[in-house]
Structure formats: C-alpha cells, structure tokens
Design a protein around this motif. Structure first.
Motif, mmCIF file in Angstrom:
data_model
loop_
_atom_site.group_PDB
_atom_site.id
_atom_site.type_symbol
_atom_site.label_atom_id
_atom_site.label_comp_id
_atom_site.label_asym_id
_atom_site.label_seq_id
_atom_site.Cartn_x
_atom_site.Cartn_y
_atom_site.Cartn_z
ATOM 1 N N SER A 40 -8.222 -6.008 -10.380
ATOM 2 C CA SER A 40 -9.412 -5.491 -9.712
ATOM 3 C C SER A 40 -9.057 -4.476 -8.628
ATOM 4 C CB SER A 40 -10.211 -6.635 -9.082
ATOM 5 O OG SER A 40 -9.424 -7.324 -8.121
ATOM 6 N N LEU A 41 -7.777 -4.406 -8.259
ATOM 7 C CA LEU A 41 -7.334 -3.460 -7.236
ATOM 8 C C LEU A 41 -6.732 -2.215 -7.888
ATOM 9 C CD1 LEU A 41 -5.518 -5.957 -4.822
ATOM 10 C CD2 LEU A 41 -7.844 -5.069 -4.613
ATOM 11 N N ASP A 42 -6.763 -1.124 -7.157
ATOM 12 C CA ASP A 42 -6.175 0.121 -7.645
ATOM 13 C C ASP A 42 -4.702 0.155 -7.241
ATOM 14 O OD1 ASP A 42 -5.479 2.619 -8.437
ATOM 15 O OD2 ASP A 42 -6.960 3.696 -7.232
ATOM 16 N N SER A 43 -3.836 -0.131 -8.200
ATOM 17 C CA SER A 43 -2.397 -0.205 -7.915
ATOM 18 C C SER A 43 -1.653 1.046 -8.375
ATOM 19 C CB SER A 43 -1.789 -1.442 -8.587
ATOM 20 O OG SER A 43 -1.943 -1.366 -9.999
ATOM 21 N N ARG A 44 -2.390 2.129 -8.653
ATOM 22 C CA ARG A 44 -1.721 3.325 -9.178
ATOM 23 C C ARG A 44 -0.727 3.906 -8.183
ATOM 24 N NH1 ARG A 44 -6.871 6.752 -10.914
ATOM 25 N NH2 ARG A 44 -7.555 5.738 -8.992
ATOM 26 N N ALA A 45 -1.075 3.939 -6.903
ATOM 27 C CA ALA A 45 -0.154 4.508 -5.908
ATOM 28 C C ALA A 45 1.141 3.710 -5.865
ATOM 29 C CB ALA A 45 -0.822 4.531 -4.534
ATOM 30 N N TYR A 46 1.020 2.388 -5.942
ATOM 31 C CA TYR A 46 2.218 1.535 -5.936
ATOM 32 C C TYR A 46 3.063 1.801 -7.171
ATOM 33 C CZ TYR A 46 5.151 -2.642 -5.732
ATOM 34 O OH TYR A 46 6.223 -3.496 -5.700
ATOM 35 N N GLN A 47 2.416 1.804 -8.324
ATOM 36 C CA GLN A 47 3.160 1.974 -9.570
ATOM 37 C C GLN A 47 3.830 3.347 -9.638
ATOM 38 O OE1 GLN A 47 1.260 0.408 -13.210
ATOM 39 N NE2 GLN A 47 -0.387 -0.334 -11.908
ATOM 40 N N GLN A 48 3.150 4.371 -9.172
ATOM 41 C CA GLN A 48 3.727 5.710 -9.202
ATOM 42 C C GLN A 48 4.933 5.809 -8.271
ATOM 43 O OE1 GLN A 48 0.407 8.237 -8.254
ATOM 44 N NE2 GLN A 48 -0.571 7.963 -10.259
ATOM 45 N N ALA A 49 4.809 5.219 -7.080
ATOM 46 C CA ALA A 49 5.925 5.262 -6.129
ATOM 47 C C ALA A 49 7.120 4.488 -6.662
ATOM 48 C CB ALA A 49 5.482 4.716 -4.773
ATOM 49 N N ARG B 60 14.781 5.603 -1.659
ATOM 50 C CA ARG B 60 14.292 4.839 -0.507
ATOM 51 C C ARG B 60 12.945 5.385 -0.024
ATOM 52 N NH1 ARG B 60 13.661 4.547 4.816
ATOM 53 N NH2 ARG B 60 14.222 2.590 5.888
ATOM 54 N N GLU B 61 12.810 6.712 0.019
ATOM 55 C CA GLU B 61 11.547 7.306 0.461
ATOM 56 C C GLU B 61 10.387 6.858 -0.422
ATOM 57 O OE1 GLU B 61 11.995 11.510 0.543
ATOM 58 O OE2 GLU B 61 13.517 11.508 2.139
ATOM 59 N N ARG B 62 10.625 6.854 -1.707
ATOM 60 C CA ARG B 62 9.558 6.454 -2.630
ATOM 61 C C ARG B 62 9.275 4.954 -2.548
ATOM 62 N NH1 ARG B 62 6.356 9.279 -2.936
ATOM 63 N NH2 ARG B 62 5.598 8.873 -5.060
ATOM 64 N N LEU B 63 10.314 4.166 -2.333
ATOM 65 C CA LEU B 63 10.112 2.717 -2.205
ATOM 66 C C LEU B 63 9.372 2.372 -0.916
ATOM 67 C CD1 LEU B 63 13.615 1.565 -3.484
ATOM 68 C CD2 LEU B 63 11.435 1.371 -4.700
ATOM 69 N N VAL B 64 9.598 3.136 0.140
ATOM 70 C CA VAL B 64 8.813 2.956 1.369
ATOM 71 C C VAL B 64 7.344 3.251 1.088
ATOM 72 C CG1 VAL B 64 8.395 3.867 3.683
ATOM 73 C CG2 VAL B 64 10.727 3.358 2.958
ATOM 74 N N ASP B 65 7.085 4.311 0.300
ATOM 75 C CA ASP B 65 5.700 4.612 -0.094
ATOM 76 C C ASP B 65 5.096 3.443 -0.880
ATOM 77 O OD1 ASP B 65 5.922 7.094 1.078
ATOM 78 O OD2 ASP B 65 6.376 8.141 -0.797
#
Length: 383
Positions: free
Chosen positions: A59-68, A94-99
């Motif tokens: 039910s949540l938008d996890s696209r930002a997490y998955q893309q990072a 590391r930068e992307r994992l912080v995102d």
C-alpha cells in the motif's frame, strides 16, 4: 537463520576497520568477496526478504527505496570487479544506500530502514570510516529492536491456539456445535487457516528480523574488539503457534560477550552453592555494560531431565571477592546506564538448575518499563 560464514566475515571486517588496520592485508580477499557478495544479495531487487517486505507494504510507494537500492547494487557489483575502482564505487554505492535509508524512514518500515543502514555501515567499514559506520549500526539496531518489540507474536499465537481449541470442542459433539452455531460463534476451518497463515508470516518476519539483528550486533561486537559472533533467534524448538518463551534469545557461550537491546553481558565465573533450605544458590560474576537504563529480570530454571546440581561448598564464594549486584537478593533490578562488574546471587527453588534467563525491559518514562521481547540465556555448568 543467519549464515555463520557471513557472521564471521562481518566480525572480521568491523574488528579490523575499527582497529584502523589495513583491510586488504588483515581481512583478505576471501572475506572481502563474502562481504561484497552479501551486500549484493541484500541490495538486489530479487532479494526474497525484501520482496516479502514489499508485499507486506504494497500500500506504500516504495519506488524511491527500490530505485536507490538498485543503484547501490550496481555500484557494489562494479566495486567487486576490481580493487582499483573499489573505493570510488563504494563511495557512490554509499550515497545511494543513504538515499534508500531516507526513503525507508519516510515509509516507516523498520526492516527496510535496518537493511539500508546496515549496508551503509558495511560500506563505511570497507572505506575505513568507523565513526560513520558506528552511527549507521546504531540506527539499524534501533529499527530492528523497535520492530521486534512491536511484533505481537504472543497475542497472535494465543488467538490461534484459542481458536484451535474452540474448534476442537465445538466438533466434539453435536450439542457443542449447535450451541456455538446458535450463538453465531461457530469456528470455521477457513478462519483458523487464515489466522494460521498470518501467524506463519509473522514467524517468518521474526526470523528475518533476528537474523539481520544478529549481523548488526556481531558488527557492534567486532567494532569493540571482540572475536566471537552473537546469534539472536527464536528459542530452539519453539514456534509462535506453540508459544514462545521470548521473541529473541541469545545464548552465552563461555566467557564470550552477548550484545543486544542495550545490554552487553559477559559471564566470567559461575558457581552453584547448596543445598539450601529450599533449593540452591547460583552465583554469577558478570561484566555488564548498559547503553541506557534497563530493567533486568533474572530467573533460574531447569529442564525436566536436568540432574541435581553438583555443588562445590568448599570453594570461596564469589560474593566474598566481588561486590554484589543484588545485595538484598532481588531478582528484578533497575540498573542505570553504565558499566558493572558484580556478582549476582540468584536463589533457585529445587535441587536442579541448568539455565539462568535474563529478560530485558527498557524505560518508557514516568518510572514505567516496556518488555523488549528479548532474553539472554546463561547455561549453568554443574558437572
């Protein structure tokens, strides 16, 4: 269950990184490969644990997490190809994992927060940045502890057992069935099966949480210079359906420290004294470190097949050599943040004891405490 080889690799990495040692020389190519392989798995879009979490939070938008995470996974794969580009690619990863961690925070999904933060901590350790790694480890641990505490395994298991027993009684006779049917309280098999699936999903989730928590706490121990991993898991042989003694249990092995839920404990010596009027007395010389105030509840127990304790009355009492943690014999202690090197005197009813359990509660304010769901097991050697 977490893989032992991964725990060992995590221990070696963080111990070397926090000691300021040359990682390529100290850690070695095999450990590096294992660690980067583990990072690739846990950041992969096809990781089964993450796929399950995505299903739960669909039910949540996890696209930002998955893309990072996908971008981090790509840079990690490139870091694995060559030591010449490893540092550069690890920094980009590391930068992307912080995102990804920030995206998980916005969704408030503890497993995703912890997964990303632990990946950040591994990158920091590989980049020889222990101060940053320590902060990421603390954030990962806090997320997992909160998730384990809030997981209502005891309520779910009790409801399933109650429904199962009610259905058994209902089907025991026609009169019982008619009584429940008339009252509109009939227990249907499909309802019992649905609750059973919920409980099974909860058990799998708890297994995933404790497995990742074991890695995080092993990294914490390695950063403090220790050399033996810690494993947190559900009690052996128990399930949510049958009932759990605790949600997360770690067992002390020899004098190696156990860490988790704000507590680090080592058992340096132990004795069993007696016989007393109503049982035996267990003496434990403990080295305790508390990161925050905690309430600890100590209880001795014995398995049905446990033999009477073989006591050694001629040995000098540990409490004669070290200060007492509980001078009045209390079994529930409210301890302030700090370090303790004291003896615990624990009376145990009966003549057999093979285990001391330490249950951990945290303060919630106003003198109140909440159960963390965690327990440390200390096996008692009486032979």
């Amino acid at each position: 269950m977490v893989e032992p080889i991964m725990l060992s690799a995590v221990m070696v990495l963080f111990k070397a990184a926090f000691a300021g040692e040359d990682l390529d020389r100290k850690v070695g190519a095999d450990v590096m490969s294992t660690l980067l392989g583990g990072l690739l798995r846990t950041t992969s879009p096809t990781d089964p644990v993450l796929l399950k979490v995505y299903e739960i939070v669909k039910s949540l938008d996890s696209r930002a997490y998955q893309q990072a995470m996908a971008a981090g996974n790509r840079y990690l794969a490139e870091a694995r190809l060559s030591t010449g580009v490893r540092t550069e690619r690890l920094k980009l990863a590391r930068e992307r994992l912080v995102d990804a961690a920030s995206a998980a925070e916005s969704m408030n999904v503890p497993m995703l927060i912890a997964n990303a933060e632990f990946a950040v901590a591994k990158c920091d350790a590989l980049l020889a940045a222990p101060a940053h790694a320590a902060m990421a480890l603390d954030r990962a641990a806090a997320a997992l502890e909160s998730a384990i505490e809030k997981l209502d395994v005891h309520g779910a298991g009790a409801r399933w057992r109650g429904m199962r027993d009610a259905r058994y009684l209902q089907n025991d006779s026609v009169s019982h069935w008619l009584t429940r049917a008339t009252s509109g309280d009939l227990v249907r098999q499909r309802d019992l099966d649905a609750l059973g699936r919920t409980v099974a999903d909860m058990q799998a989730e708890l297994g995933d949480l404790t497995a990742l928590y074991s890695e995080v706490q092993t990294a914490e121990l390695g950063s403090a210079g220790h050399g033996q991993p810690v494993v947190w898991a559900m009690p052996a042989g128990q399930t949510i359906q049958s009932g759990l003694d605790a949600k997360a249990v770690a067992t002390v092995t020899g004098s190696a420290p156990v860490r988790g839920f704000g507590l680090t404990v080592q058992v340096e010596q132990q004795q069993v004294r007696g016989p007393l009027e109503q049982g035996v007395l267990v003496e434990l010389l403990l080295r305790i470190t508390l990161e925050d105030d905690r309430r600890l509840y100590f209880r001795g127990s014995a398995a049905p097949a446990a033999r009477p304790a073989a006591v050694r009355p001629l040995l000098p009492r540990l409490s004669a050599l070290h200060p007492l943690l509980n001078p009045d014999g209390a079994t529930t202690l409210h301890l302030r943040k700090g370090r303790y090197h004291h003896v615990l005197n624990l009376p145990v009813e009966g003549q057999a004891v093979d285990l001391v359990k330490i249950r951990i509660s945290r303060p919630t304010g106003g003198g109140r405490y909440a159960e963390t769901g965690a327990c440390v097991y200390v096996p008692i050697v009486t032979g």
